[in-house]
Design a protein around this motif. Structure first.
Motif, PDB file in Angstrom:
ATOM      1  N   ALA A 433      -9.565   2.778   4.375  1.00  0.00           N
ATOM      2  CA  ALA A 433      -8.136   2.430   4.341  1.00  0.00           C
ATOM      3  C   ALA A 433      -7.468   2.931   3.062  1.00  0.00           C
ATOM      4  N   VAL A 434      -8.130   2.676   1.924  1.00  0.00           N
ATOM      5  CA  VAL A 434      -7.532   3.081   0.637  1.00  0.00           C
ATOM      6  C   VAL A 434      -7.474   4.612   0.522  1.00  0.00           C
ATOM      7  N   PRO A 435      -8.574   5.330   0.857  1.00  0.00           N
ATOM      8  CA  PRO A 435      -8.481   6.795   0.821  1.00  0.00           C
ATOM      9  C   PRO A 435      -7.371   7.329   1.738  1.00  0.00           C
ATOM     10  N   ALA A 436      -7.186   6.680   2.891  1.00  0.00           N
ATOM     11  CA  ALA A 436      -6.127   7.115   3.811  1.00  0.00           C
ATOM     12  C   ALA A 436      -4.763   7.001   3.131  1.00  0.00           C
ATOM     13  N   TRP A 437      -4.605   5.936   2.359  1.00  0.00           N
ATOM     14  CA  TRP A 437      -3.346   5.736   1.636  1.00  0.00           C
ATOM     15  C   TRP A 437      -3.158   6.858   0.594  1.00  0.00           C
ATOM     16  N   PHE A 438      -4.257   7.222  -0.064  1.00  0.00           N
ATOM     17  CA  PHE A 438      -4.203   8.333  -1.028  1.00  0.00           C
ATOM     18  C   PHE A 438      -3.778   9.633  -0.332  1.00  0.00           C
ATOM     19  N   ILE A 439      -4.364   9.841   0.850  1.00  0.00           N
ATOM     20  CA  ILE A 439      -4.076  11.070   1.606  1.00  0.00           C
ATOM     21  C   ILE A 439      -2.582  11.158   1.921  1.00  0.00           C
ATOM     22  N   ALA A 440      -2.028  10.023   2.364  1.00  0.00           N
ATOM     23  CA  ALA A 440      -0.612   9.999   2.742  1.00  0.00           C
ATOM     24  C   ALA A 440       0.277  10.349   1.547  1.00  0.00           C
ATOM     25  N   ARG A 441      -0.210  10.033   0.342  1.00  0.00           N
ATOM     26  CA  ARG A 441       0.613  10.276  -0.854  1.00  0.00           C
ATOM     27  C   ARG A 441       0.484  11.707  -1.392  1.00  0.00           C
ATOM     28  N   ILE A 442      -0.503  12.447  -0.909  1.00  0.00           N
ATOM     29  CA  ILE A 442      -0.671  13.822  -1.411  1.00  0.00           C
ATOM     30  C   ILE A 442       0.440  14.706  -0.835  1.00  0.00           C
ATOM     31  N   SER A 443       1.153  15.381  -1.730  1.00  0.00           N
ATOM     32  CA  SER A 443       2.267  16.233  -1.291  1.00  0.00           C
ATOM     33  C   SER A 443       1.731  17.596  -0.873  1.00  0.00           C
ATOM     34  N   PRO A 444       2.310  18.195   0.171  1.00  0.00           N
ATOM     35  CA  PRO A 444       1.869  19.546   0.541  1.00  0.00           C
ATOM     36  C   PRO A 444       2.154  20.557  -0.567  1.00  0.00           C
ATOM     37  N   ALA A 445       3.115  20.231  -1.452  1.00  0.00           N
ATOM     38  CA  ALA A 445       3.434  21.145  -2.555  1.00  0.00           C
ATOM     39  C   ALA A 445       2.271  21.254  -3.545  1.00  0.00           C
TER      40      ALA A 445
END
Lengths: 451, 222
Positions: A433-445
């Motif tokens: 769950a926590v890694p998924a949250w990290f993933i969502a915050r990673i910008s494509p830039a």
């Protein structure tokens, strides 16, 4: 190749790291299963011990232990109040006495030995508290008779209560006697019968009366097999102790009511009687098992947290390592949902492999682990008990309780397996769950920042 | 057609606001091969990330075929990146545990192509950029820099994008391989009528494109 197969493939991307994660997870999951099995087995055994503990309450005069101690026998009035106590369905009472050579024509079959001699050394009106002189010495005080072997007599309303193994008295010949009668009849122990050549129908003299042998019994307890059982009223009459009893065993209608009945009896009899229930003995016996059950529960929680933390930290490490890759996937059109699904699949794959290895490990070690925990605990508690006062007098139902406890066997039920799998899923969910949250915050830039 | 109007991007830092782009305006026609040159820190990468909907401008417009991409929702921007934009990076940025073929199929998956058609399309694209069948099955680590950039180009054009954004596409290659990659991009802009906007340091390459924009301190200099 879809998101699921990519996730599975990613899980095996670095065999060494994946192997280490799986190993740690497997140990954690194996521990969860072992602890669940231990808890299940021990809890089941606690219930079994408590249910087989019975509903008996033993009441004896305060200060009396067998033929030792002091105090007054229970009276008929006290016996009546015991019978009238709520929840008590039946009682069996007994009065113990000993026949000396002047009271009977029987020859005692039990050797006097050092113990018997020591017990008689303090008897007699002129004895001193610390009489160190030999009982057989000719220069001892004239008021102290030389010790002689004696024959024990048990007057009881229920001859089966003399049995040492909790079941009915083993009558090897003849028939049992009616404990409620007042006839001059007796059951004779096998050792005493052999010593005096007594058979069914034989007679002997006791308290100046002629007693008829109705049966021979055998308990494999040398003390009991050297004694006589007679109806309670007969012994009370012959010993001129009308209404007196030295032990009462009361049956309670339900195990749930044992505790309240004990409280009620203690209130009624006050300090005149010592009251012990099998349920209380069982509770003391299973206290070590209850400690193991608590320990096992703590183990389950600890191992689950450890497993979740292992997956969580591993996935955070993997996500941080692949920031750029996640940025690339997002830059070329990958949605947050797809990237998260890929990483959750990766976490699930690691967890499933860890679970298979861990559950196999758990199945293999749970049996020995449970037995080891219980045997260690029991050996220590038994050592402590053997050192306690009066340890040698515990018998019958109590030994049955001990046998039940030491026969704890570990078993993996479908319920335990389901709980273990549930815990594993919890690990995977929390861990991803926590890694998924990290993933969502990673910008494509991100992908261009590292260029 | 790509139309950029008064594009501004300001970053807030601990020491205050920094303008990475300031009122940048330009137009690139469909099928045109344009290049952007400028020194390090001139705002080239920031400009490219705005055009690729990787980042949101502070103000201004970016219109691709009449649609202002700065105003699209996050989901629509993702769909825009999947279908309308192709990226070619200096360091190729291929997914390391996927083969060349799978890397291209990944872009096709995001572009919405049915699973059954992806493999054939990916094989065709890789063949078009000059990758042999056995090379198509290799993972990036087993391909040369030039081959990896070809895979990257095949991935960028997989979904017939309106614009291909190339960030230093030859920056990591030797001059001969760089020329081949440039020729490939040039050929694609002509054959596929794809608009190509390449950021480069290489003045030789910039000189061969249809048009060159120079960025200086976040502004178009020419």
């Amino acid at each position: 190749m879809n998101v699921i197969s990519r996730g599975i493939k990613n899980a095996l991307r670095s065999p060494l790291r994946s192997g280490a994660i799986v190993l740690m997870l497997a140990i954690s999951i194996g521990l969860i299963l072992s602890m669940l099995v231990a808890r299940g087995s021990v809890s089941a055994k606690i219930d079994e011990v408590k249910s087989t503990a019975g509903t008996s309450i033993t009441i004896s005069p305060a200060g009396v232990m067998g033929f030792a101690g002091g105090g007054d026998a229970l009276t008929s009035a006290q016996l009546t109040s015991i019978k009238n106590t709520p929840h008590i369905t039946s009682t069996s009472a007994s009065l113990s006495d000993q026949l000396s050579t002047t009271d009977t024509n029987l020859t005692a079959s039990l050797e006097l030995g050092n113990f018997g001699a020591r017990m008689q050394r303090f008897e007699g009106s002129g004895s001193t508290a610390n009489g160190e002189s030999a009982p057989t010495s000719t220069n001892s005080t004239s008021t102290r008779p030389a010790p002689t072997p004696r024959t024990s007599v048990t007057g009881t309303t229920n001859p089966n209560s003399v049995s040492t193994n909790g079941s009915d008295l083993n009558i090897t010949s003849g028939v049992t006697i009616d404990g409620t009668s007042s006839a001059l009849i007796a059951l004779v122990g096998s050792d005493l019968a052999t010593k005096n050549s007594l058979t069914v129908g034989s007679t002997f003299t006791a308290y100046t009366k002629t007693i008829t042998v109705k049966g021979i019994f055998k308990t494999d307890n040398k003390f009991q097999d050297s004694g006589i059982i007679m109806p309670l009223a007969t012994v009370q009459t012959l010993t001129d102790q009308s209404g007196a009893v030295t032990s009462v065993v009361a049956k309670v209608d339900s195990s749930d009511n044992v505790s309240t009945t004990v409280t009620s009896l203690k209130s009624t009899l006050g300090d005149k009687a010592d009251i012990i229930s099998q349920a209380e003995q069982a509770a003391a016996s299973v206290s070590s098992l209850e400690s193991i059950a608590s320990l096992a529960l703590a183990g389950v929680i600890g191992a689950t947290i450890a497993g979740a933390v292992i997956v969580l930290l591993s996935m955070i490490m993997i996500v941080r390592e692949r920031r750029r890759e996640i940025g690339v996937i997002k830059a070329i059109g990958g949605t947050n949902r797809k990237v998260m699904a890929q990483f959750v699949t990766e976490a699930l794959t690691l967890t499933i492999i860890g679970s298979v290895v861990g559950l196999t490990l758990g199945v293999l070690v749970s049996g020995p682990m449970t037995n080891s925990l219980v045997s260690n605990s029991q050996s220590s508690s038994q050592t402590a008990r053997a050192e306690g006062p009066g340890a040698g007098l515990i018998r019958g139902g109590f030994s049955q309780i001990n046998r039940n406890i030491t026969s704890v066997t570990s078993s993996i039920t479908p319920e335990i397996f389901a709980v273990a799998i549930g815990m594993t899923l919890l690990i995977a969910i929390v861990g991803s769950a926590v890694p998924a949250w990290f993933i969502a915050r990673i910008s494509p830039a991100e992908v261009l920042r590292t260029e | 057609m790509l139309v950029v109007k008064n594009l501004t991007k300001t970053f807030t830092t601990a020491s205050g606001s920094v303008s990475a782009l300031e009122n940048v305006s330009l137009t690139v026609e469909t099928g045109e091969f344009a290049s952007i040159i400028g020194k390090s820190g001139s705002g080239k990468s920031t400009f490219l990330s705005m055009l690729g909907a990787l980042d949101i401008p502070t103000s201004g417009k970016i219109e691709v075929d009449g649609v202002d991409i700065a105003k699209l929702s996050a989901n629509k921007q993702t769909a825009y990146r999947a279908k309308k934009i192709g990226f070619v990076f200096q360091h190729y940025n291929l997914i390391p545990n996927l083969s060349a073929l799978e890397n291209v199929m990944l872009a096709l998956e995001f572009g919405g192509m049915p699973m059954k058609k992806r493999k054939a399309r990916a094989e065709q694209l890789l063949t078009d950029v000059g990758l042999e069948p056995d090379e198509q099955l290799r993972k990036p680590a087993r391909l040369s820099g030039g081959q990896q950039q070809r895979v990257s180009i095949a991935r960028a054009i997989a979904n017939h994008p309106a614009i291909v954004l190339a960030d230093e596409p030859t920056g990591n290659l030797d001059s001969e391989t760089g020329k081949k990659i440039f020729d490939l991009l040039h050929r694609l802009s002509r054959s596929e009528k794809t608009t190509i906007l390449a950021v480069t340091h290489d003045m030789n390459i910039a000189g061969k494109t249809d048009r060159t924009f120079k960025l200086k301190d976040g502004k178009i200099a020419n």
